[in-house]
Design an enzyme around this catalytic site. Structure first.
Site, PDB file in Angstrom:
ATOM      1  N   LEU A 147     -20.820   2.165  -9.237  1.00 33.53           N
ATOM      2  CA  LEU A 147     -19.938   2.296  -8.075  1.00 33.53           C
ATOM      3  C   LEU A 147     -18.977   3.446  -8.329  1.00 33.53           C
ATOM      4  CD1 LEU A 147     -18.690   1.027  -5.408  1.00 33.53           C
ATOM      5  CD2 LEU A 147     -17.145  -0.223  -6.926  1.00 33.53           C
TER       6      LEU A 147
ATOM      7  N   ASP B 299      -3.857  -2.736   4.376  1.00 35.93           N
ATOM      8  CA  ASP B 299      -2.550  -2.904   5.025  1.00 35.93           C
ATOM      9  C   ASP B 299      -2.205  -4.383   5.186  1.00 35.93           C
ATOM     10  OD1 ASP B 299      -0.211  -1.938   6.173  1.00 35.93           O
ATOM     11  OD2 ASP B 299      -1.050  -1.925   8.197  1.00 35.93           O
TER      12      ASP B 299
ATOM     13  N   HIS C  16       2.494  -7.024  -2.605  1.00 34.52           N
ATOM     14  CA  HIS C  16       1.824  -5.923  -3.311  1.00 34.52           C
ATOM     15  C   HIS C  16       1.120  -6.439  -4.562  1.00 34.52           C
ATOM     16  CE1 HIS C  16       3.453  -3.156  -0.490  1.00 34.52           C
ATOM     17  NE2 HIS C  16       4.705  -3.232  -0.909  1.00 34.52           N
TER      18      HIS C  16
HETATM   19  C1  IPE Z   1      -1.187   2.902   5.638  1.00 31.92           C
HETATM   20  O1  IPE Z   1      -0.380   1.780   5.870  1.00 31.92           O
HETATM   21  C2  IPE Z   1      -1.105   3.306   4.208  1.00 31.92           C
HETATM   22  C3  IPE Z   1      -1.683   2.373   3.246  1.00 31.92           C
HETATM   23  C4  IPE Z   1      -2.259   1.234   3.531  1.00 31.92           C
HETATM   24  C5  IPE Z   1      -1.607   2.790   1.883  1.00 31.92           C
HETATM   25  P1  IPE Z   1       1.097   1.935   6.452  1.00 31.92           P
HETATM   26  O2  IPE Z   1       1.640   0.564   6.519  1.00 31.92           O
HETATM   27  O3  IPE Z   1       1.861   2.940   5.661  1.00 31.92           O
HETATM   28  O4  IPE Z   1       0.804   2.552   7.886  1.00 31.92           O
HETATM   29  P2  IPE Z   1       1.697   2.541   9.207  1.00 31.92           P
HETATM   30  O5  IPE Z   1       3.075   3.011   8.824  1.00 31.92           O
HETATM   31  O6  IPE Z   1       1.726   1.127   9.695  1.00 31.92           O
HETATM   32  O7  IPE Z   1       0.987   3.454  10.144  1.00 31.92           O
HETATM   33  C1  IPE Z   2       0.036  -1.894   2.568  1.00 30.06           C
HETATM   34  O1  IPE Z   2       0.847  -2.932   2.947  1.00 30.06           O
HETATM   35  C2  IPE Z   2       0.415  -1.329   1.228  1.00 30.06           C
HETATM   36  C3  IPE Z   2       1.050  -0.010   1.295  1.00 30.06           C
HETATM   37  C4  IPE Z   2       1.243   0.686   2.375  1.00 30.06           C
HETATM   38  C5  IPE Z   2       1.508   0.554   0.048  1.00 30.06           C
HETATM   39  P1  IPE Z   2       2.252  -2.674   3.630  1.00 30.06           P
HETATM   40  O2  IPE Z   2       3.279  -2.540   2.566  1.00 30.06           O
HETATM   41  O3  IPE Z   2       2.186  -1.560   4.596  1.00 30.06           O
HETATM   42  O4  IPE Z   2       2.445  -4.053   4.392  1.00 30.06           O
HETATM   43  P2  IPE Z   2       2.966  -4.246   5.869  1.00 30.06           P
HETATM   44  O5  IPE Z   2       2.114  -3.396   6.760  1.00 30.06           O
HETATM   45  O6  IPE Z   2       4.396  -3.841   5.876  1.00 30.06           O
HETATM   46  O7  IPE Z   2       2.756  -5.709   6.122  1.00 30.06           O
HETATM   47 MG    MG Z   3       1.721  -1.405   6.579  1.00 29.17          MG
END
Ligand code: IPE
Ligand code: IPE
Ligand code: MG
Length: 239
Positions: free
Chosen positions: A127, A16, A33
């Protein structure tokens, strides 16, 4: 058996913070990303030497479909491109790739890239890398429950096998030993709810794009300093 190697760890990571990492640098979320893919490369490379045998990465939750279509499309393109470009190095490094989650909502081209990568890496034994795409732990559990209907009494192990099979994964994975979430949030966001029953939790402040082999080594070292009791008394040995 005095010097038996310790059992390989199952580490799961909620990757995240991509968006916030980019926004803080006045870049579009897409840049976060893209940079996040570099972190995936680093942790996959470092995992075996840290005693990790199974690495499960949360790449896209079933709730992430709620994001703007442009962001979703970019993520899907990145998954497809990286599956294709990384497969040779996965094969070379003995990595077996599995994708867990729903496949029926993914584009055909992505599904094809997944199947190709899974087949090409099927013999990897260094792995087991599991990528969670369109994954929801609750959905997985509901599906396994439906499959188990009429089976009568069922062991946890049998249910775990159903759970793994219900969700596109070939072969089961052991319970999660260590769950890492980057990005500073302290929640599970519907990830591996069954498999994390006794997982050690590590919430890290780094955003995913800045997570590197050093951070992973740190988290694993911290894991080894913890005492897991599984409900028993400290020092008690399970049979
Ligand atoms: C969880 O992150 C999903 C992934 C990292 C793929 P999100 O950014 O979607 O989670 P919330 O919305 O903060 O709970
Ligand atoms: C995690 O990073 C990747 C996915 C959920 C696909 P985020 O896109 O949730 O990044 P933040 O949490 O908004 O910074
Ligand atoms: Mg996120």
């Amino acid at each position: 058996l005095k010097h038996a190697a310790p059992a390989a760890l199952h580490v799961a990571i909620i990757m995240d913070g991509n968006g916030r990492w980019a926004t803080a640098r006045a870049m579009p979320r897409s840049a976060g990303h893209r940079q996040g893919a570099e972190s995936v490369r680093r942790v996959v490379k470092a995992a075996p030497s840290l005693g990790i045998g199974t690495l499960t990465l949360y790449a896209f939750s079933s709730d992430n479909w709620k994001r703007p279509p442009r962001e979703v499309a970019l993520l899907m393109r990145l998954f497809r491109a990286h599956l294709r470009s990384e497969t040779p190095s996965l094969v070379e490094n003995g990595v077996r790739l599995s994708v867990i989650g729903r496949r029926d909502r993914l584009a055909l081209s992505l599904r094809a890239a997944i199947t190709e990568a899974e087949e090409a890496t099927a013999h990897g034994s260094t792995l087991h890398l599991r990528l969670a795409i369109d994954y929801s732990a609750r959905d997985a559990i509901v599906r396994a429950a439906a499959l188990s209907r009429g089976a009568g009494e069922m062991s946890r192990e049998a249910f775990a096998a159903l759970l793994a099979g219900a969700y596109g994964s070939r072969g089961t994975a052991p319970d999660v030993d260590l769950l890492i979430r980057t990005g500073g949030e302290q929640r599970l966001s519907d990830f591996m709810l069954w498999e994390c029953a006794y997982a050690e939790l590590a919430f890290r402040r780094e955003m995913w794009p800045e997570f590197d082999e050093g951070c992973l080594a740190d988290a694993v070292a911290d894991f080894h300093s913890r005492q897991r009791r599984f409900g028993a008394l400290p020092g008690a040995r399970s049979a």
